[in-house]
Design a protein around this motif. Structure first.
Motif, PDB file in Angstrom:
ATOM      1  N   GLN A  63      73.587  57.483  66.980  1.00 38.54           N
ATOM      2  CA  GLN A  63      73.968  57.068  68.325  1.00 38.54           C
ATOM      3  C   GLN A  63      74.724  55.737  68.350  1.00 38.54           C
ATOM      4  N   HIS A  64      74.681  54.983  67.270  1.00 43.10           N
ATOM      5  CA  HIS A  64      75.293  53.658  67.240  1.00 43.10           C
ATOM      6  C   HIS A  64      76.445  53.569  66.245  1.00 43.10           C
ATOM      7  N   GLY A  65      77.219  54.628  66.134  1.00 42.15           N
ATOM      8  CA  GLY A  65      78.440  54.592  65.336  1.00 42.15           C
ATOM      9  C   GLY A  65      78.221  54.335  63.858  1.00 42.15           C
ATOM     10  N   ALA A  66      77.259  55.023  63.257  1.00 40.10           N
ATOM     11  CA  ALA A  66      76.970  54.915  61.820  1.00 40.10           C
ATOM     12  C   ALA A  66      76.551  53.501  61.410  1.00 40.10           C
ATOM     13  N   THR A  67      75.767  52.858  62.261  1.00 41.91           N
ATOM     14  CA  THR A  67      75.204  51.543  61.965  1.00 41.91           C
ATOM     15  C   THR A  67      73.683  51.654  62.010  1.00 41.91           C
ATOM     16  N   TYR A  68      73.030  51.154  60.980  1.00 44.81           N
ATOM     17  CA  TYR A  68      71.563  51.220  60.928  1.00 44.81           C
ATOM     18  C   TYR A  68      70.941  50.102  61.749  1.00 44.81           C
ATOM     19  N   PRO A  69      69.717  50.317  62.247  1.00 46.58           N
ATOM     20  CA  PRO A  69      69.047  49.235  62.963  1.00 46.58           C
ATOM     21  C   PRO A  69      68.841  48.042  62.027  1.00 46.58           C
ATOM     22  N   ASN A  73      72.918  41.891  64.831  1.00 50.55           N
ATOM     23  CA  ASN A  73      72.015  41.028  65.577  1.00 50.55           C
ATOM     24  C   ASN A  73      71.725  41.666  66.934  1.00 50.55           C
ATOM     25  N   HIS A  74      70.460  41.696  67.333  1.00 52.42           N
ATOM     26  CA  HIS A  74      70.093  42.353  68.591  1.00 52.42           C
ATOM     27  C   HIS A  74      70.389  41.508  69.830  1.00 52.42           C
ATOM     28  N   LEU A  75      70.826  40.277  69.645  1.00 56.27           N
ATOM     29  CA  LEU A  75      71.167  39.418  70.779  1.00 56.27           C
ATOM     30  C   LEU A  75      72.677  39.338  71.004  1.00 56.27           C
ATOM     31  N   THR A  95      62.578  49.588  69.393  1.00 55.67           N
ATOM     32  CA  THR A  95      61.551  49.614  70.442  1.00 55.67           C
ATOM     33  C   THR A  95      62.069  49.251  71.835  1.00 55.67           C
ATOM     34  N   LEU A  96      63.322  48.840  71.945  1.00 56.29           N
ATOM     35  CA  LEU A  96      63.898  48.481  73.251  1.00 56.29           C
ATOM     36  C   LEU A  96      65.139  49.340  73.518  1.00 56.29           C
ATOM     37  N   TYR A  97      65.682  49.227  74.707  1.00 57.61           N
ATOM     38  CA  TYR A  97      66.950  49.879  75.039  1.00 57.61           C
ATOM     39  C   TYR A  97      68.073  49.091  74.375  1.00 57.61           C
ATOM     40  N   SER A  98      69.144  49.780  74.010  1.00 60.78           N
ATOM     41  CA  SER A  98      70.247  49.092  73.349  1.00 60.78           C
ATOM     42  C   SER A  98      71.593  49.657  73.792  1.00 60.78           C
ATOM     43  N   ASP A  99      72.625  48.829  73.591  1.00 65.33           N
ATOM     44  CA  ASP A  99      73.987  49.309  73.846  1.00 65.33           C
ATOM     45  C   ASP A  99      74.570  49.810  72.526  1.00 65.33           C
ATOM     46  N   ILE A 100      75.821  50.197  72.532  1.00 72.62           N
ATOM     47  CA  ILE A 100      76.449  50.787  71.349  1.00 72.62           C
ATOM     48  C   ILE A 100      76.517  49.805  70.182  1.00 72.62           C
ATOM     49  N   ASP A 101      76.549  48.490  70.463  1.00 72.83           N
ATOM     50  CA  ASP A 101      76.626  47.474  69.415  1.00 72.83           C
ATOM     51  C   ASP A 101      75.258  47.024  68.910  1.00 72.83           C
ATOM     52  N   GLY A 102      74.164  47.518  69.522  1.00 68.90           N
ATOM     53  CA  GLY A 102      72.825  47.135  69.086  1.00 68.90           C
ATOM     54  C   GLY A 102      72.217  45.978  69.851  1.00 68.90           C
ATOM     55  N   VAL A 103      72.914  45.485  70.883  1.00 71.99           N
ATOM     56  CA  VAL A 103      72.341  44.436  71.734  1.00 71.99           C
ATOM     57  C   VAL A 103      71.253  45.092  72.570  1.00 71.99           C
ATOM     58  N   THR A 104      70.091  44.450  72.656  1.00 75.37           N
ATOM     59  CA  THR A 104      68.928  45.070  73.293  1.00 75.37           C
ATOM     60  C   THR A 104      68.614  44.478  74.667  1.00 75.37           C
ATOM     61  N   ALA A 105      67.907  45.292  75.456  1.00 76.73           N
ATOM     62  CA  ALA A 105      67.435  44.874  76.776  1.00 76.73           C
ATOM     63  C   ALA A 105      66.106  45.567  77.047  1.00 76.73           C
ATOM     64  N   ASN A 106      65.337  44.979  77.957  1.00 71.86           N
ATOM     65  CA  ASN A 106      64.026  45.541  78.296  1.00 71.86           C
ATOM     66  C   ASN A 106      64.111  46.717  79.258  1.00 71.86           C
ATOM     67  N   THR A 107      65.221  46.820  79.983  1.00 74.69           N
ATOM     68  CA  THR A 107      65.366  47.893  80.969  1.00 74.69           C
ATOM     69  C   THR A 107      66.600  48.735  80.671  1.00 74.69           C
ATOM     70  N   LYS A 108      66.519  49.973  81.075  1.00 69.17           N
ATOM     71  CA  LYS A 108      67.622  50.899  80.860  1.00 69.17           C
ATOM     72  C   LYS A 108      68.684  50.696  81.937  1.00 69.17           C
ATOM     73  N   TYR A 114      70.752  53.607  75.202  1.00 71.11           N
ATOM     74  CA  TYR A 114      70.164  54.213  74.006  1.00 71.11           C
ATOM     75  C   TYR A 114      68.745  53.696  73.773  1.00 71.11           C
ATOM     76  N   GLY A 115      67.899  54.568  73.248  1.00 70.29           N
ATOM     77  CA  GLY A 115      66.529  54.165  72.915  1.00 70.29           C
ATOM     78  C   GLY A 115      65.637  54.163  74.126  1.00 70.29           C
ATOM     79  N   PRO A 116      64.471  53.610  74.013  1.00 71.32           N
ATOM     80  CA  PRO A 116      63.830  53.183  72.764  1.00 71.32           C
ATOM     81  C   PRO A 116      63.465  54.395  71.900  1.00 71.32           C
ATOM     82  N   TYR A 117      63.440  54.177  70.609  1.00 68.55           N
ATOM     83  CA  TYR A 117      63.222  55.261  69.666  1.00 68.55           C
ATOM     84  C   TYR A 117      61.749  55.421  69.292  1.00 68.55           C
ATOM     85  N   MET A 118      60.969  54.390  69.540  1.00 69.71           N
ATOM     86  CA  MET A 118      59.514  54.456  69.341  1.00 69.71           C
ATOM     87  C   MET A 118      58.859  53.345  70.162  1.00 69.71           C
TER      88      MET A 118
END
Length: 171
Positions: A63-69, A73-75, A95-108, A114-118
């Motif tokens: 889901q993130h363009g062939a980039t592993y978690p 950086n998640h910020l 464990t959080l919602y993320s955008d295509i670049d892996g930046v995370t947020a607590n809300t969708k 994308y996510g959370p995956y677990m």
């Protein structure tokens, strides 16, 4: 002379010793079976946890363009500059919602879709740790060495995840 017999109830010392010996033999047979069952249960839990984590990692990767978690950086979404950044990003991105670049947020939202995956990173059943050691430099997929200092070790370039308890890293 007349002998008077009284009814005596109870066990003799020999009878008690025989029972103790029998119980000791049974315990010597049964206790190793319980220890083996405990080890088998931990191995089964480890296999389940590894499968759950690996499935979440693969879904994130696709889901993130062939980039592993942990690779970004998640910020900021930029490449992780250190192992500590990758470790924090790995947990947050799974464990959080993320955008295509892996930046995370607590809300969708429309951006963080994308996510959370677990819900949380599971604990390694052999050392009871759920911490991650991230290796951001190794690019050889055949390398997998644990240090025994965390619950899991993840290679952000290859996507390889192993148990980091020092004894079960080959699973």
């Amino acid at each position: 002379m007349k002998r008077v017999f009284t009814n005596r109830s109870g066990f003799t010392l020999v009878e008690i010793l025989i029972v103790v010996v029998i119980l000791s033999v049974l315990a010597a047979i049964a206790i190793p079976q319980f220890n083996s069952s405990t080890e088998d249960a931990k191995l089964s839990a480890l296999d389940t946890d590894l499968a759950e984590l690996r499935n979440a990692i693969e879904l994130y990767y696709h889901q993130h363009g062939a980039t592993y978690p942990g690779a970004n950086n998640h910020l900021t979404g930029a490449a992780a500059a250190s192992a500590a950044e990758a470790q924090a990003a790995f947990s947050a991105q799974l464990t959080l919602y993320s955008d295509i670049d892996g930046v995370t947020a607590n809300t969708k939202s429309a951006t963080y879709k994308y996510g959370p995956y677990m819900k949380k990173v599971p604990k390694n059943p052999f050392n009871d740790l759920n911490t991650i050691v991230a290796d951001i430099t190794e690019a050889d997929i055949t390398i997998a060495a644990s240090g025994g200092t965390a619950g899991w070790k993840f290679y952000t370039n290859t996507g390889r995840l192993i148990a980091d308890d020092g004894a079960h890293d080959s699973n």
